[in-house]
Design a protein around this motif. Structure first.
Motif, mmCIF file in Angstrom:
data_model
loop_
_atom_site.group_PDB
_atom_site.id
_atom_site.type_symbol
_atom_site.label_atom_id
_atom_site.label_comp_id
_atom_site.label_asym_id
_atom_site.label_seq_id
_atom_site.Cartn_x
_atom_site.Cartn_y
_atom_site.Cartn_z
ATOM 1 N N TYR A 73 7.532 -7.375 3.236
ATOM 2 C CA TYR A 73 6.730 -6.411 3.993
ATOM 3 C C TYR A 73 7.621 -5.379 4.668
ATOM 4 O O TYR A 73 7.365 -4.169 4.613
ATOM 5 N N THR A 74 8.694 -5.841 5.290
ATOM 6 C CA THR A 74 9.619 -4.931 5.956
ATOM 7 C C THR A 74 10.216 -3.941 4.962
ATOM 8 O O THR A 74 10.363 -2.747 5.256
ATOM 9 N N PHE A 75 10.543 -4.421 3.778
ATOM 10 C CA PHE A 75 11.099 -3.536 2.749
ATOM 11 C C PHE A 75 10.096 -2.450 2.371
ATOM 12 O O PHE A 75 10.439 -1.261 2.297
ATOM 13 N N HIS A 76 8.867 -2.855 2.121
ATOM 14 C CA HIS A 76 7.868 -1.902 1.630
ATOM 15 C C HIS A 76 7.561 -0.819 2.658
ATOM 16 O O HIS A 76 7.485 0.366 2.314
ATOM 17 N N VAL A 77 7.342 -1.199 3.896
ATOM 18 C CA VAL A 77 6.956 -0.199 4.894
ATOM 19 C C VAL A 77 8.130 0.695 5.276
ATOM 20 O O VAL A 77 7.940 1.797 5.792
ATOM 21 N N GLY A 78 9.345 0.239 5.022
ATOM 22 C CA GLY A 78 10.510 1.024 5.403
ATOM 23 C C GLY A 78 11.187 1.746 4.265
ATOM 24 O O GLY A 78 12.257 2.335 4.448
ATOM 25 N N LEU A 79 10.553 1.752 3.062
ATOM 26 C CA LEU A 79 11.178 2.365 1.894
ATOM 27 C C LEU A 79 11.037 3.886 1.964
ATOM 28 O O LEU A 79 9.960 4.437 1.718
ATOM 29 N N THR A 80 12.106 4.559 2.309
ATOM 30 C CA THR A 80 12.100 6.028 2.402
ATOM 31 C C THR A 80 13.252 6.639 1.622
ATOM 32 O O THR A 80 13.626 7.775 1.866
ATOM 33 N N GLN A 81 13.793 5.897 0.679
ATOM 34 C CA GLN A 81 14.926 6.396 -0.107
ATOM 35 C C GLN A 81 14.488 7.590 -0.954
ATOM 36 O O GLN A 81 13.484 7.524 -1.666
ATOM 37 N N PRO A 82 15.200 8.702 -0.880
ATOM 38 C CA PRO A 82 14.807 9.888 -1.666
ATOM 39 C C PRO A 82 14.812 9.583 -3.165
ATOM 40 O O PRO A 82 15.646 8.823 -3.666
ATOM 41 N N GLY A 127 -8.221 2.029 -3.928
ATOM 42 C CA GLY A 127 -7.007 2.353 -4.659
ATOM 43 C C GLY A 127 -6.220 3.513 -4.099
ATOM 44 O O GLY A 127 -5.012 3.617 -4.366
ATOM 45 N N TYR A 128 -6.882 4.378 -3.315
ATOM 46 C CA TYR A 128 -6.211 5.600 -2.871
ATOM 47 C C TYR A 128 -6.009 5.696 -1.361
ATOM 48 O O TYR A 128 -4.880 5.911 -0.888
ATOM 49 N N LEU A 129 -7.071 5.535 -0.582
ATOM 50 C CA LEU A 129 -6.978 5.835 0.847
ATOM 51 C C LEU A 129 -5.877 5.081 1.582
ATOM 52 O O LEU A 129 -5.215 5.657 2.456
ATOM 53 N N PRO A 130 -5.619 3.778 1.292
ATOM 54 C CA PRO A 130 -4.551 3.101 2.043
ATOM 55 C C PRO A 130 -3.189 3.772 1.916
ATOM 56 O O PRO A 130 -2.373 3.699 2.842
ATOM 57 N N TRP A 131 -2.949 4.449 0.807
ATOM 58 C CA TRP A 131 -1.643 5.084 0.614
ATOM 59 C C TRP A 131 -1.453 6.279 1.531
ATOM 60 O O TRP A 131 -0.318 6.723 1.752
ATOM 61 N N LEU A 132 -2.537 6.821 2.079
ATOM 62 C CA LEU A 132 -2.414 7.939 2.996
ATOM 63 C C LEU A 132 -1.768 7.529 4.313
ATOM 64 O O LEU A 132 -1.369 8.386 5.113
ATOM 65 N N LEU A 133 -1.663 6.218 4.531
ATOM 66 C CA LEU A 133 -0.961 5.721 5.715
ATOM 67 C C LEU A 133 0.549 5.750 5.519
ATOM 68 O O LEU A 133 1.301 5.521 6.473
ATOM 69 N N TYR A 134 0.990 6.000 4.280
ATOM 70 C CA TYR A 134 2.417 5.915 3.962
ATOM 71 C C TYR A 134 2.923 7.229 3.370
ATOM 72 O O TYR A 134 3.609 7.240 2.351
ATOM 73 N N THR A 135 2.574 8.335 4.006
ATOM 74 C CA THR A 135 2.978 9.635 3.467
ATOM 75 C C THR A 135 4.486 9.862 3.573
ATOM 76 O O THR A 135 5.027 10.750 2.897
ATOM 77 N N GLU A 136 5.177 9.100 4.416
ATOM 78 C CA GLU A 136 6.625 9.242 4.535
ATOM 79 C C GLU A 136 7.369 8.260 3.632
ATOM 80 O O GLU A 136 8.593 8.327 3.515
ATOM 81 N N ARG A 137 6.647 7.335 3.024
ATOM 82 C CA ARG A 137 7.264 6.315 2.184
ATOM 83 C C ARG A 137 7.538 6.879 0.792
ATOM 84 O O ARG A 137 6.877 7.822 0.343
ATOM 85 N N THR A 138 8.486 6.299 0.090
ATOM 86 C CA THR A 138 8.773 6.699 -1.289
ATOM 87 C C THR A 138 7.703 6.115 -2.207
ATOM 88 O O THR A 138 7.651 4.899 -2.427
ATOM 89 N N VAL A 139 6.826 6.949 -2.709
ATOM 90 C CA VAL A 139 5.754 6.519 -3.603
ATOM 91 C C VAL A 139 5.687 7.495 -4.777
ATOM 92 O O VAL A 139 6.289 8.575 -4.741
ATOM 93 N N PHE A 140 4.908 7.132 -5.795
ATOM 94 C CA PHE A 140 4.899 7.894 -7.037
ATOM 95 C C PHE A 140 3.473 8.161 -7.503
ATOM 96 O O PHE A 140 2.550 7.384 -7.228
#
Length: 552
Positions: A371-380, A461-474
């Motif tokens: 969990y800590t890894f996922h919420v803190g993943l901000t690697q460019p 499938g979509y709305l929860p990801w809006l909580l992680y706009t600073e996270r590295t996602v694809f």
């Protein structure tokens, strides 16, 4: 589709002002033509039971075969670990070999591509996704050999093809139409993101399939639950008693099955938990609305306080049990990552929870670490895509690119390109997003349950990801809610198509628009397919697909 009624009809004509209409004052008028010539042809073609069965089964089977061909053709190319295959393929093989994900020497990809598939170490590897999706990849590798790139990807291709089948089953149940079910399956079969994600050994296709199965189970429960609830309330009223709370229905097999499916999805990636939470809430709301329609006085309280706990116990514990079961090999492998964490000095729990077995303490610690890894993943990352831009498809994921020289891989004259780009068919995607916006309006105005159910799939499938706009996602994460976008598009297509009982001009206009859309989508998929399948093309052809500056 049925044969339209073309019989003339009569109209009552009023007499003079003040006169009462005479029922015998009936005159024949020019008939209003309804339906279309296509409806007439379909009526003739489906006039026998055998032909109706051929359409009912044959059309979905053809769509499935077509989807499978698009996903399996030249699947072993490129013979190289593509994008995140560097993690999942190697992890899958060590899972199969050691029972846990094992570490590899540095720069192991080249050796693995060259056939040295047993160069893994005995040390465990830190992984941040549950094992189930990698076990599925491992099955294909075991069947075809770890050195066969076709074997790396065949499980994912099968999963993507099965998703087409499941979507057609869901659409047929949702719309009560074989035609619309076939259209839904066909759109998923030819969509670029669905194709690309089925040709690369990553995890998201499996999440998509399991959540779609869970969605189908929720759909099947909806009518069953409402019918049983109505029958039980009617039985109480027949005895002269007015129920305020209504009955508690414990046996809901489709809710149990939905929980199992969402648990399997979570056993591939944690994003499956979003579906568990969203549809758990959906089940409560739908039950409350059903009780209100039945006129129960305490409909909201009964849904939350009585039926709610029963639904929770039927839905969530099975999901949790399945999720834990996907970690079985971790529990059985003493050398798995963090497996012995609680046995190390200073790590074991103390106090009220000291009785918990060390293996479970280690497991909980591992989950916290993930969990800590996922919420803190901000690697460019060059292909990172902010969720706010997903619906506009501003940054699709380039998964692989090569420039073969003349005479290599079919390159006739340099420069040539090969690419695997996880980008949806632009016409299908943008039309589906437009349909989604229309369905939001339609839900607000008409309160249609089908619209609400489809939109809930997109919400999960979509709305929860809006909580992680600073996270590295694809962008390719959107594959999980693509089926619901397509269901919304197909529902809109059904509205445009109309009915065989509509006036001819309206019906033929709807058929024409739908035909043009499907043909244009198919041609566009043919244009994009080389960039979804690593087919060698001239560089100028590859550049023709750079519709937006961020696409290439």
């Amino acid at each position: 589709m049925s044969t339209p009624n073309r019989a003339p009809f009569v109209e009552v004509v009023a007499g003079q002002p003040g006169d009462a209409p005479d029922p015998t004052d009936e005159v024949a008028v020019e008939p209003v033509e309804r339906g279309s010539r296509l409806d007439d042809w379909a009526g003739r073609m489906l006039s026998t039971r055998r032909r109706r069965l051929a359409w009912y089964w044959g059309a979905p089977i053809l769509v499935t075969l077509f989807a499978g061909i698009l996903r399996v053709w030249n699947l072993g190319h490129p013979h190289a670990l593509v994008f995140d295959e560097t993690f999942y393929v190697k992890d899958a093989w060590t899972l199969w070999s050691n029972g846990y994900e094992s570490a590899w020497p540095e720069n192991a990809d080249a050796a693995f591509n060259g056939g040295d598939t047993d160069g893994f170490l005995s040390d465990p590897s830190y992984v941040v996704h549950p094992p189930l999706g990698k076990w599925l990849i491992a099955i294909g590798m075991a069947a075809f050999g770890a050195g066969d790139s076709f074997g790396w990807r065949i499980s994912t291709a099968i999963v993507g093809t099965l998703a087409v089948v499941v979507l057609m089953l869901v659409a047929r149940r949702l719309f009560a139409s074989t035609l619309l079910a076939v259209v839904a399956g066909f759109l998923l079969a030819i969509d670029g993101q669905a194709i690309a994600m089925s040709r690369v050994a990553v995890l998201d296709n499996s999440v998509m399939l399991f959540t779609l199965l869970g969605f189908g189970c929720v759909l099947l429960d909806r009518s069953r639950h409402e019918r049983i609830l109505g029958d039980r309330v009617a039985a109480v009223r027949a005895r002269g008693t007015e129920p305020l709370w209504g009955p508690v229905i414990w046996w809901r097999p489709w809710v149990l099955a939905a929980g199992l499916m969402f648990g399997l999805a979570s056993g591939v990636k944690w994003s499956g938990l979003y579906f568990l939470a969203a549809f758990g809430l959906y089940l409560i709301v739908v039950d409350a609305l059903a009780r209100r329609r039945l006129g129960l006085g305490l409909w909201s309280s009964s849904s939350v306080l009585t039926q709610g706990p029963a639904t929770f116990l039927t839905f969530v514990p099975p999901a949790l049990a399945v999720y834990l079961a996907t970690w079985t090999s971790w529990f059985l492998s003493d050398n798995a990552y963090y497996r012995q964490w609680a046995t190390q000095a200073g790590n074991a729990w103390t106090g009220a929870f000291s009785w918990v077995p060390p293996a479970w303490q280690s497991f909980v610690h591992y989950q916290q670490s993930i969990y800590t890894f996922h919420v803190g993943l901000t690697q460019p990352h060059p292909y990172s895509a902010n969720p706010l831009g997903w619906l506009a498809m501003t940054r699709p994921t380039g998964m692989w690119y090569a420039s073969p020289g003349a005479g290599e891989d079919g390159c006739v004259a340099e420069p040539c390109s090969q690419a695997i780009t996880s980008i949806a068919n632009p016409l299908i995607w943008w039309a589906a997003v437009a349909a989604m916006l229309y369905l939001v309006y339609r839900l607000a105005r008409y309160r249609e349950w089908r619209v609400g159910l489809i939109l809930m799939g997109i919400v999960a499938g979509y709305l929860p990801w809006l909580l992680y706009t600073e996270r590295t996602v694809f962008q390719f994460y959107t594959i999980v809610f693509l089926p619901y976008l397509l269901l919304g598009l197909v529902l809109t297509i059904g509205i445009v198509l109309g009915s065989p009982t509509d006036e001819r001009w309206r019906r033929e206009r709807g058929i024409g628009l739908t035909f043009v859309f499907l043909i244009a989508s198919t041609l566009l998929s043919a244009f994009w397919y080389p960039l979804w399948s690593a087919t060698t093309v001239p560089y100028w052809f590859w550049m023709l697909h750079s519709w937006l500056p961020t696409w290439i």
